[in-house]
Design an enzyme around this catalytic site. Structure first.
Site, PDB file in Angstrom:
ATOM      1  N   ASP A  97       4.531  72.157  73.073  1.00  0.00           N
ATOM      2  CA  ASP A  97       4.927  70.830  73.523  1.00  0.00           C
ATOM      3  C   ASP A  97       6.164  70.869  74.419  1.00  0.00           C
ATOM      4  OD1 ASP A  97       6.556  71.583  71.425  1.00  0.00           O
ATOM      5  OD2 ASP A  97       6.215  69.806  70.209  1.00  0.00           O
ATOM      6  N   ASP A 100      12.599  74.384  75.085  1.00  0.00           N
ATOM      7  CA  ASP A 100      13.973  73.929  74.863  1.00  0.00           C
ATOM      8  C   ASP A 100      14.888  75.153  75.004  1.00  0.00           C
ATOM      9  OD1 ASP A 100      16.263  72.687  73.958  1.00  0.00           O
ATOM     10  OD2 ASP A 100      15.427  71.919  72.117  1.00  0.00           O
ATOM     11  N   PHE A 149      16.715  64.338  72.904  1.00  0.00           N
ATOM     12  CA  PHE A 149      15.651  64.487  71.910  1.00  0.00           C
ATOM     13  C   PHE A 149      14.585  63.436  72.198  1.00  0.00           C
ATOM     14  CE2 PHE A 149      13.437  64.730  67.928  1.00  0.00           C
ATOM     15  CZ  PHE A 149      13.527  66.079  67.628  1.00  0.00           C
TER      16      PHE A 149
HETATM   17  P1  XMP Z   1      12.774  76.148  71.462  1.00  0.00           P
HETATM   18  O1  XMP Z   1      14.233  75.817  71.335  1.00  0.00           O
HETATM   19  O2  XMP Z   1      12.387  77.272  70.584  1.00  0.00           O
HETATM   20  O3  XMP Z   1      12.129  74.857  70.856  1.00  0.00           O
HETATM   21  O4  XMP Z   1      12.357  76.292  72.912  1.00  0.00           O
HETATM   22  C1  XMP Z   1      10.877  74.483  71.075  1.00  0.00           C
HETATM   23  C2  XMP Z   1      10.374  73.679  69.913  1.00  0.00           C
HETATM   24  O5  XMP Z   1      11.335  72.754  69.422  1.00  0.00           O
HETATM   25  C3  XMP Z   1      10.777  71.484  69.239  1.00  0.00           C
HETATM   26  N1  XMP Z   1      11.544  70.514  70.031  1.00  0.00           N
HETATM   27  C4  XMP Z   1      11.426  69.182  69.956  1.00  0.00           C
HETATM   28  N2  XMP Z   1      10.605  68.401  69.224  1.00  0.00           N
HETATM   29  N3  XMP Z   1      11.522  66.471  70.244  1.00  0.00           N
HETATM   30  C5  XMP Z   1      10.664  67.039  69.371  1.00  0.00           C
HETATM   31  O6  XMP Z   1       9.909  66.318  68.734  1.00  0.00           O
HETATM   32  C6  XMP Z   1      12.385  67.196  71.013  1.00  0.00           C
HETATM   33  O7  XMP Z   1      13.156  66.631  71.799  1.00  0.00           O
HETATM   34  C7  XMP Z   1      12.325  68.632  70.853  1.00  0.00           C
HETATM   35  N4  XMP Z   1      13.003  69.642  71.469  1.00  0.00           N
HETATM   36  C8  XMP Z   1      12.474  70.788  70.938  1.00  0.00           C
HETATM   37  C9  XMP Z   1       9.359  71.575  69.713  1.00  0.00           C
HETATM   38  O8  XMP Z   1       8.527  71.576  68.594  1.00  0.00           O
HETATM   39  C10 XMP Z   1       9.220  72.867  70.429  1.00  0.00           C
HETATM   40  O9  XMP Z   1       8.017  73.535  70.114  1.00  0.00           O
END
Ligand code: XMP
Length: 180
Positions: A97, A100, A149
């Site tokens: 999805d 980040d 977020f």
């Molecule tokens: P990383 O930091 O590993 O994170 O790239 C990716 C995962 O973190 C979740 N994620 C979010 N989920 N709103 C959400 O509902 C957000 O703003 C958000 N930012 C990160 C997401 O599941 C993703 O796979």
């Protein structure tokens, strides 16, 4: 916390998903595709994309969590479920999805490659404009978004708001209601 302004409307999402499906289908051509999708936030995106992809497709799901409970800061990815499906010699599309910090995608790429996939391509719906912990660049990105977020279209906060059809920013709010 409550839901705030719409960041990406359902119409823009629909148009972009259709365009992504075209590009992905073009790239895979006649190859059989195995989608490895990261639950749970990818659920709605997966369902929409899947129905627009014409090639032969298998779907495996993994469950990872970086934001347990009401967290809005990443705690780093931890696996809850890994698929048992055989990835040896398969052409894999990792579908997530949000990109980040990059830790989830980096972790998945390592895992999928180590399981003997013939090729691995990646697609994320949203790419946040923030510093990455891991240097990973997806092959396809739906939308670039600010470092806020976000919820809706499958994305949750503390389990809520996945059912909202648009992608919205989560906002701190004074009252305890929290209703969208
Ligand atoms: P990383 O930091 O590993 O994170 O790239 C990716 C995962 O973190 C979740 N994620 C979010 N989920 N709103 C959400 O509902 C957000 O703003 C958000 N930012 C990160 C997401 O599941 C993703 O796979």
């Amino acid at each position: 916390m409550g839901v705030g302004a719409v960041l990406v409307t359902r119409r823009r999402i629909a148009r972009r998903v259709a365009a992504l499906a075209e590009r992905i289908a073009e790239s895979f051509g006649d190859e059989e595709m195995t989608i490895v999708a990261v639950l749970t936030g990818v659920l709605v995106f997966l369902a929409d994309l899947l129905r627009r992809l014409p090639t032969r497709i298998r779907v495996e799901v993994v469950s990872l969590s970086s934001y347990p409970g009401a967290a809005v800061q990443s705690r780093g990815p931890s696996f809850r479920l890994w698929p048992v499906g055989d990835l040896v010699g398969r052409h894999v599309l990792v579908l997530d999805d949000i990109l980040d910090t990059g830790q989830t995608l980096a972790c998945l790429l390592d895992r999928v490659r180590s399981l003997g996939a013939a090729s691995v391509r990646t697609c994320v719906l949203l790419r946040k404009n923030c510093p990455r912990v891991e240097r990973v660049e997806p092959d396809w990105v739906g939308f670039d978004v600010p470092d806020a977020f976000v919820v809706g279209y499958g994305l949750d906060h503390d389990g809520l708001y996945r059912n909202l059809p648009d992608i919205r920013v989560l906002e701190a709010q004074d009252d305890a209601g929290g209703a969208p």
